[in-house]
Every structure is written in C-alpha cells, then in structure tokens.
Design a protein around this motif. Structure first.
Motif, PDB file in Angstrom:
ATOM      1  N   ARG A 199       0.781  -1.155   0.053  1.00  0.00           N
ATOM      2  CA  ARG A 199       0.118   0.006   0.028  1.00  0.00           C
ATOM      3  C   ARG A 199       0.762   1.177  -0.175  1.00  0.00           C
ATOM      4  NH1 ARG A 199      -3.881   3.372   2.935  1.00  0.00           N
ATOM      5  NH2 ARG A 199      -2.810   2.947   4.842  1.00  0.00           N
ATOM      6  N   HIS A 203       0.748   2.663  -5.590  1.00  0.00           N
ATOM      7  CA  HIS A 203       0.287   2.178  -6.871  1.00  0.00           C
ATOM      8  C   HIS A 203      -1.112   2.469  -7.231  1.00  0.00           C
ATOM      9  CE1 HIS A 203       3.922  -0.601  -6.535  1.00  0.00           C
ATOM     10  NE2 HIS A 203       3.970   0.086  -7.759  1.00  0.00           N
ATOM     11  N   ALA A 204      -1.974   2.575  -6.287  1.00  0.00           N
ATOM     12  CA  ALA A 204      -3.452   2.810  -6.491  1.00  0.00           C
ATOM     13  C   ALA A 204      -3.819   4.233  -6.903  1.00  0.00           C
ATOM     14  CB  ALA A 204      -4.370   2.466  -5.407  1.00  0.00           C
ATOM     15  N   CYS A 205      -2.698   5.170  -6.105  1.00  0.00           N
ATOM     16  CA  CYS A 205      -2.971   6.574  -6.808  1.00  0.00           C
ATOM     17  C   CYS A 205      -2.301   6.587  -8.042  1.00  0.00           C
ATOM     18  CB  CYS A 205      -2.066   7.476  -6.043  1.00  0.00           C
ATOM     19  SG  CYS A 205      -1.924   9.021  -6.344  1.00  0.00           S
ATOM     20  N   ILE A 207      -2.619   4.540 -10.505  1.00  0.00           N
ATOM     21  CA  ILE A 207      -3.413   3.940 -11.622  1.00  0.00           C
ATOM     22  C   ILE A 207      -4.765   4.958 -11.674  1.00  0.00           C
ATOM     23  CG2 ILE A 207      -5.439   2.279 -11.748  1.00  0.00           C
ATOM     24  CD1 ILE A 207      -3.380   0.310 -10.387  1.00  0.00           C
ATOM     25  N   ARG A 208      -5.171   5.786 -10.900  1.00  0.00           N
ATOM     26  CA  ARG A 208      -6.136   6.674 -10.718  1.00  0.00           C
ATOM     27  C   ARG A 208      -5.707   7.746 -11.818  1.00  0.00           C
ATOM     28  NH1 ARG A 208      -7.244   4.758  -5.323  1.00  0.00           N
ATOM     29  NH2 ARG A 208      -9.257   3.826  -5.216  1.00  0.00           N
ATOM     30  N   GLU A 229      -0.681  -6.598  -2.477  1.00  0.00           N
ATOM     31  CA  GLU A 229      -1.946  -5.513  -3.168  1.00  0.00           C
ATOM     32  C   GLU A 229      -2.378  -5.735  -4.438  1.00  0.00           C
ATOM     33  OE1 GLU A 229      -3.295  -2.429  -1.629  1.00  0.00           O
ATOM     34  OE2 GLU A 229      -3.225  -3.789  -0.327  1.00  0.00           O
ATOM     35  N   THR A 232      -6.055  -6.250  -5.279  1.00  0.00           N
ATOM     36  CA  THR A 232      -6.747  -5.014  -5.031  1.00  0.00           C
ATOM     37  C   THR A 232      -6.468  -4.177  -6.351  1.00  0.00           C
ATOM     38  OG1 THR A 232      -6.555  -5.209  -2.688  1.00  0.00           O
ATOM     39  CG2 THR A 232      -6.714  -3.004  -3.515  1.00  0.00           C
ATOM     40  N   LEU A 233      -5.131  -3.977  -6.580  1.00  0.00           N
ATOM     41  CA  LEU A 233      -4.966  -2.875  -7.781  1.00  0.00           C
ATOM     42  C   LEU A 233      -5.560  -3.481  -8.959  1.00  0.00           C
ATOM     43  CD1 LEU A 233      -1.069  -2.395  -6.838  1.00  0.00           C
ATOM     44  CD2 LEU A 233      -3.242  -1.083  -6.626  1.00  0.00           C
ATOM     45  N   THR A 235      -8.204  -5.437  -9.356  1.00  0.00           N
ATOM     46  CA  THR A 235      -9.760  -5.029  -9.103  1.00  0.00           C
ATOM     47  C   THR A 235      -9.927  -3.423  -9.450  1.00  0.00           C
ATOM     48  OG1 THR A 235     -10.048  -6.634  -7.637  1.00  0.00           O
ATOM     49  CG2 THR A 235     -11.876  -4.837  -7.682  1.00  0.00           C
ATOM     50  N   LEU A 236      -9.258  -2.573  -9.017  1.00  0.00           N
ATOM     51  CA  LEU A 236      -9.384  -1.256  -9.334  1.00  0.00           C
ATOM     52  C   LEU A 236      -9.152  -0.896 -10.993  1.00  0.00           C
ATOM     53  CD1 LEU A 236      -9.487   1.904  -8.461  1.00  0.00           C
ATOM     54  CD2 LEU A 236      -7.050   1.490  -8.317  1.00  0.00           C
ATOM     55  N   THR A 321      -3.728  12.541  -6.888  1.00  0.00           N
ATOM     56  CA  THR A 321      -3.868  12.021  -8.278  1.00  0.00           C
ATOM     57  C   THR A 321      -3.844  13.151  -8.961  1.00  0.00           C
ATOM     58  OG1 THR A 321      -5.316  10.569  -7.111  1.00  0.00           O
ATOM     59  CG2 THR A 321      -5.589  10.642  -9.639  1.00  0.00           C
TER      60      THR A 321
END
Length: 355
Positions: A199, A203-205, A207-208, A229, A232-233, A235-236, A321
């Motif tokens: 987390r 990486h979630a940031c 991707i967005r 993760e 989770t990634l 899925t995002l 983001t």
C-alpha cells in the motif's frame, strides 16, 4: 573476517536484497561469509560473489522468513565460538540483528546493523517489539543508514550511536549509453513503475492518475512487481475499465525487467508515507536514472534526497492524483525538461551512487 547475517538476499527480489548483495559483491573477500535466513535455496546468484553464502531455514520459514532467526542464531553461536578471531558481524536489518543482540547479552559480540526505513517505523509504536528493536539498535556498534531521512528516523527515537552513511550504489556499467531514437515512430507514451505491490508504494494513486490522462495522449502503463496488493490493484483497474491500458506483471525476471526499462518513456514512483511503510531510499530510482528515463516521484521519505530535491526528477505531493497526472502530461509534452532531468540524474549517480 566479516560475517553478514540477513533475512534479505537474492534469489529473493527487492531493493534491500540488491542493496546487500552489492555490498557483499564489492566489499567482502573470500575469507568472509554470508548467512541467509531464507527457505529459498536457489543459489545461482552466489556465483557472482567472492565469499561463501549459506542458506539456513526451518520448515516454518516458508510461512514467514523471520522463523529463520532460530537457525541464524544457532549458526551465529557455532561460527562465533569456533572462530579464532572475533569477526566483524553485520546484520542486514534490525530483525536479523535480534539474534546478535541476544548472544551479546552473554558473550562480548560486537555487531553493526543496516537500517533502511520502513522497519524503523515500528520504533515509534508502543509495544514489546518496539522496545526490543530499540534495545537492539542501541547496543549496535554502528548503524548504517541510506539517506538523511533514515538517520532522522533513528535520531527521533533517541538512537544516535555511530551513524554511518551508506547509500545504495550501482555498477558504473549499469549506466546506459544515450539511446538512438532517430528511427522511433511509436507515439505511445510508455509509463513504467517498478516495486513490490504494497500500500505504501502508492500504485493505486498512480492507476487513478493514469486513468485521467487526456484522451488525446496514447499511453500504456506497466507496473512491474508482485505483492499483497496485487488483487486489489487488479480490481481497481477493472473498475476503471483500464485493462487494455494498464498491466501488472507479477513476478518478473531481471531480463524482462531490463526490457521494460529499455522501452519506458517516463518512470513513476508514487510512494506514500503512511504508518505501514515508507520509502527510505528507492533503489529502483537509481535503476531508472541509469537507464536515462525521466523520473516522476513522490516527495516522501528519502526520495527527495535521491532526486536532489527535484534537480534530477520531478517531485509531486504524495497521494495527490491530479498533481501526479499533471506531472505526467507536462513531462510528456516537454522534451527539454526530460533531457535536463536525465542529464542531471546521470551526474547525480556518477557523483554519489556508483561503486
């Protein structure tokens, strides 16, 4: 004689593993020894080292490599008691130093510890583990730190004993020549991020942010790595309908990673600074810089020091983001800035980060 006790070493992948491997490669001799608490016994990497590498583990090590601290302790006692002279003993991180600390309560064992960043966040918590790790570090002869950020983490916990700056370095041969892009006709912007999927890596940031790149810019994003993760990634990515634009490689070989670096246009390291983790240095930054890839990274942890406060990489606020997306677009459209960052990055590496 030097002995390194560590839980992090190839064939495992990761920045700490590469960091310690290169220290052994460049500073150890044939009389020295590395003891790795790891259930993985593939030893092809040791052919590149001047010294002996021993892998020790127990069946539970496959569940958590910290279970290997028991055979590490037994190996330490055996090698220390039968050594004619007292060796210089090093721990690859504070957890690997726990057996050294315990033995030192009964025998005059002197040891040093390599400190990286994420593991030091535990020192700020009130717990038995935090109390023990502080005692371990306070008893060490030397503490090696990678950036001033890591040194400040230690000092904030009242640990001051003989701090020694020891940043990661790469072989000069890793610095790539200026590429010939004269025949390149692919308009696609190739974005690359490399790192374990945790987390705090952010990486979630990323991707967005990538999902909001203007439609007029053709792009693809490759995230090279694996970790807790990953699902989770993925899925995002599906939720944002970005499966055709964003790919997560999972485990990747060194050869495949080198190919990704070769074709990347911008390298992005969106690390966060959260209670679960932080980037104390970011060895992948050196790898990207050595491949002459312009870098965008978060202003968090030790990253600003590595990027010379933005002189050789674009720094953005962590977790923002919109600002990350803007930085990607700006750097893509500004070839002069890209070239400037790459030139400064090579100078930074040659001055501070090569063996």
């Amino acid at each position: 004689m030097k002995i390194l006790f560590t839980l992090d070493f190839p064939p495992e992948h990761g920045g700490i593993q590469r960091y310690l491997f290169n220290i052994v490669k460049h500073t150890f001799t044939e009389e020295d020894h590395v003891i790795v608490g790891n259930s993985n016994t593939q030893t092809a990497y040791v052919n590149y080292l001047p010294c002996t590498v021993e892998y020790v583990s127990i069946p539970f090590s496959r569940l958590n490599k910290k279970f290997s601290l028991l055979p590490i302790t037994l190996s330490l006692i055996r090698k220390y008691l039968f050594s004619k002279t007292q060796p210089d003993i090093y721990a690859g991180n504070v957890f690997a130093a726990v057996p050294l600390y315990l033995v030192s309560l009964f025998k005059p064992v002197s040891f040093s510890v390599y400190c990286h960043g994420k593991e030091l966040l535990l020192l700020k918590k009130i717990s038995l583990k935090s109390w023990l790790l502080k005692r371990v570090l306070q008893r060490a002869r030397q503490l090696f730190y990678t950036t001033e950020y890591v040194a400040q983490l230690l000092e904030s916990c009242h640990i001051h004993n003989n701090l020694v700056h020891c940043p990661p370095r790469i072989d000069r041969s890793c610095i790539q020549p200026v590429p010939d892009n004269s025949n390149s006709s692919d308009p696609t912007l190739n974005l690359l991020s490399v790192g374990r999927l945790e987390r705090h890596k952010g990486h979630a940031c990323l991707i967005r942010a990538a999902a909001h790149i203007p439609a007029g810019i053709p792009w693809i994003l490759t995230i090279a790595g694996s970790g807790p993760e990953q699902k989770t990634l993925e899925t995002l990515i599906t939720e944002l309908n970005m499966q055709d634009k964003i790919k997560i490689t999972g485990e990747i070989t060194d050869t495949a990673l080198a190919e990704l670096y070769k074709h990347a246009d911008i390298f992005i390291h969106p690390s966060l600074e959260i209670p679960e983790g932080v980037e104390g240095f970011g060895i992948v930054l050196l790898e990207a810089m050595a491949h002459r890839i312009p870098v965008i990274a978060s202003r968090s942890g030790g990253i600003p020091e590595v990027l010379a406060e933005g002189a050789c990489g674009r720094l953005v606020p962590p977790g923002k983001t919109d600002e990350l997306m803007t930085a990607i677009v700006d750097l893509h459209l500004n070839s002069e800035l890209r070239n400037q960052l790459v030139e400064q990055a090579i100078l930074q590496i040659e001055k501070y980060y090569v063996w």
